[in-house]
Design an enzyme around this catalytic site. Structure first.
Site, PDB file in Angstrom:
ATOM      1  N   HIS A 286       3.871   1.174  -6.885  1.00  0.00           N
ATOM      2  CA  HIS A 286       4.568   2.084  -7.800  1.00  0.00           C
ATOM      3  C   HIS A 286       4.332   3.512  -7.352  1.00  0.00           C
ATOM      4  O   HIS A 286       3.604   3.766  -6.395  1.00  0.00           O
ATOM      5  CB  HIS A 286       4.140   1.858  -9.258  1.00  0.00           C
ATOM      6  CG  HIS A 286       2.725   2.199  -9.574  1.00  0.00           C
ATOM      7  ND1 HIS A 286       1.649   1.573  -8.993  1.00  0.00           N
ATOM      8  CD2 HIS A 286       2.182   3.119 -10.431  1.00  0.00           C
ATOM      9  CE1 HIS A 286       0.520   2.072  -9.478  1.00  0.00           C
ATOM     10  NE2 HIS A 286       0.808   3.014 -10.340  1.00  0.00           N
TER      11      HIS A 286
ATOM     12  N   HIS B 134       2.858   6.228  -8.599  1.00  0.00           N
ATOM     13  CA  HIS B 134       1.750   7.112  -8.982  1.00  0.00           C
ATOM     14  C   HIS B 134       0.960   7.598  -7.761  1.00  0.00           C
ATOM     15  O   HIS B 134       0.769   6.878  -6.783  1.00  0.00           O
ATOM     16  CB  HIS B 134       0.828   6.407  -9.984  1.00  0.00           C
ATOM     17  CG  HIS B 134       1.391   6.423 -11.380  1.00  0.00           C
ATOM     18  ND1 HIS B 134       0.996   5.552 -12.360  1.00  0.00           N
ATOM     19  CD2 HIS B 134       2.345   7.225 -11.940  1.00  0.00           C
ATOM     20  CE1 HIS B 134       1.662   5.817 -13.480  1.00  0.00           C
ATOM     21  NE2 HIS B 134       2.487   6.817 -13.242  1.00  0.00           N
TER      22      HIS B 134
ATOM     23  N   ASP C 127      -2.095   8.146  -6.935  1.00  0.00           N
ATOM     24  CA  ASP C 127      -3.269   7.471  -6.357  1.00  0.00           C
ATOM     25  C   ASP C 127      -2.880   6.316  -5.438  1.00  0.00           C
ATOM     26  O   ASP C 127      -3.718   5.797  -4.712  1.00  0.00           O
ATOM     27  CB  ASP C 127      -4.227   6.993  -7.468  1.00  0.00           C
ATOM     28  CG  ASP C 127      -3.563   6.121  -8.523  1.00  0.00           C
ATOM     29  OD1 ASP C 127      -2.442   6.447  -8.947  1.00  0.00           O
ATOM     30  OD2 ASP C 127      -4.178   5.121  -8.936  1.00  0.00           O
ATOM     31  N   HIS C 128      -1.605   5.907  -5.446  1.00  0.00           N
ATOM     32  CA  HIS C 128      -1.133   4.794  -4.606  1.00  0.00           C
ATOM     33  C   HIS C 128      -0.238   5.245  -3.457  1.00  0.00           C
ATOM     34  O   HIS C 128       0.036   4.460  -2.559  1.00  0.00           O
ATOM     35  CB  HIS C 128      -0.379   3.764  -5.463  1.00  0.00           C
ATOM     36  CG  HIS C 128      -1.225   3.180  -6.548  1.00  0.00           C
ATOM     37  ND1 HIS C 128      -1.734   1.905  -6.496  1.00  0.00           N
ATOM     38  CD2 HIS C 128      -1.703   3.727  -7.702  1.00  0.00           C
ATOM     39  CE1 HIS C 128      -2.481   1.688  -7.574  1.00  0.00           C
ATOM     40  NE2 HIS C 128      -2.470   2.775  -8.328  1.00  0.00           N
TER      41      HIS C 128
ATOM     42  N   HIS D  62       3.964  -1.381 -16.215  1.00  0.00           N
ATOM     43  CA  HIS D  62       3.214  -0.122 -16.169  1.00  0.00           C
ATOM     44  C   HIS D  62       4.087   0.970 -16.789  1.00  0.00           C
ATOM     45  O   HIS D  62       5.178   0.683 -17.294  1.00  0.00           O
ATOM     46  CB  HIS D  62       2.866   0.144 -14.702  1.00  0.00           C
ATOM     47  CG  HIS D  62       1.759   1.130 -14.473  1.00  0.00           C
ATOM     48  ND1 HIS D  62       0.665   1.258 -15.277  1.00  0.00           N
ATOM     49  CD2 HIS D  62       1.579   2.035 -13.469  1.00  0.00           C
ATOM     50  CE1 HIS D  62      -0.119   2.204 -14.791  1.00  0.00           C
ATOM     51  NE2 HIS D  62       0.399   2.706 -13.705  1.00  0.00           N
TER      52      HIS D  62
HETATM   53 ZN   LIG Z   1      -3.309   3.625 -10.092  1.00  0.00          ZN
HETATM   54 ZN   LIG Z   2      -0.369   3.787 -12.014  1.00  0.00          ZN
END
Ligand SMILES: [Zn+2]
Ligand SMILES: [Zn+2]
Length: 258
Positions: A53, A55, A57-58, A143
């Protein structure tokens, strides 16, 4: 399949890296800060990146990885762009918010539109694909933004990564009857922050227990995406729940073979 855990933390701090898993040295699942621990030669071997996804942090490793390996990949006789595979909404977010020539150059058109370093490829939930001889399935997730998980068929059964997700009945339905080698499932928050977990569509230990009760396979479970500083609380709460499966916490640097 060889699996290296490059990052499995919910955020950053000393010794904490965000989500990234390396499969057979060639396929990356999510591109969190853990990517930055790979040597340049290792980075240059990555041909595919699967993104769960949008976000930060990914995804934040994608633009930096592209920059680091550009010269090496272009110099190869068998030059190919790095393929970044994600849901359409995630691809759209990467185009609009990362590769927009403001946050980062548009590496889907650089160094030239004919020979770019990044190619964006759309996925859909339920799709099966083969990347570097790894049979991969795109799994449902729930999510705050469109999201998915990934399953990889190995000789020991399925390796399953949930991605970031809240309660996810569609996943347990999909996995019914399958042999599972390892389930990597997020548990981002402790139960002290369960309300926050619910709002942000993550799991806490009591929510994890409710999810695992829907799993019909006896498998080893590894939790991931725990926030820095929350590990003792999360693992203590999981132990107190007596869930009845072998549950461990992933650690950065873990290597598995399935
Ligand atoms: Zn995350
Ligand atoms: Zn996330």
């Amino acid at each position: 399949m060889n699996l290296r855990v490059l990052g499995c933390s919910g955020s950053i701090a000393l010794d904490c890296r965000t989500t990234s898993f390396l499969l057979n040295d060639r396929v990356l699942i999510d591109a969190g800060t853990g990517v930055g621990d790979l040597a340049l030669d290792e980075l240059a071997q990555i041909d595919h990146i699967l993104i769960s996804h949008s976000h930060l942090d990914h995804v934040l490793g994608i633009p930096l990885l592209a920059d680091s390996v550009m010269q090496r990949r272009l110099a190869r006789e068998d030059y190919k762009p790095i393929q970044v595979h994600a849901l359409p909404a995630t691809i759209d977010a990467l185009r609009r918010h990362i590769f927009n020539n403001v946050i980062w150059p548009d590496f889907t058109r650089l160094p030239t539109p004919e020979r770019p370093i990044i190619e964006l490829v759309t996925l859909e939930v339920g799709q099966r694909l083969s990347l570097c001889n790894l049979p991969i399935e795109v799994l449902p997730a729930s999510h705050t933004v469109p999201a998915c998980g990934f399953g990889v068929a190995t000789t020991s059964g399925w390796w399953i990564y949930t991605g970031d997700t809240g309660p996810n009945p569609a996943l347990w339905q999909t996995l019914r009857g399958r042999r599972i080698a390892q389930l990597v499932i997020e548990t981002a928050f402790s139960d002290d922050e369960r309300a926050l977990a619910e709002i942000s569509r993550h799991l806490s230990p009591s929510m994890l227990a409710a999810e695992l009760a829907q799993l019909d396979a006896d498998t080893s479970v590894a939790i991931t995406h725990v926030k820095p500083g929350e590990m003792a609380a999360v693992t203590g709460q999981i132990a107190a729940l007596g869930i009845g499966l072998t549950i461990t916490a992933l650690t950065r640097g873990d290597r598995f073979r399935f």
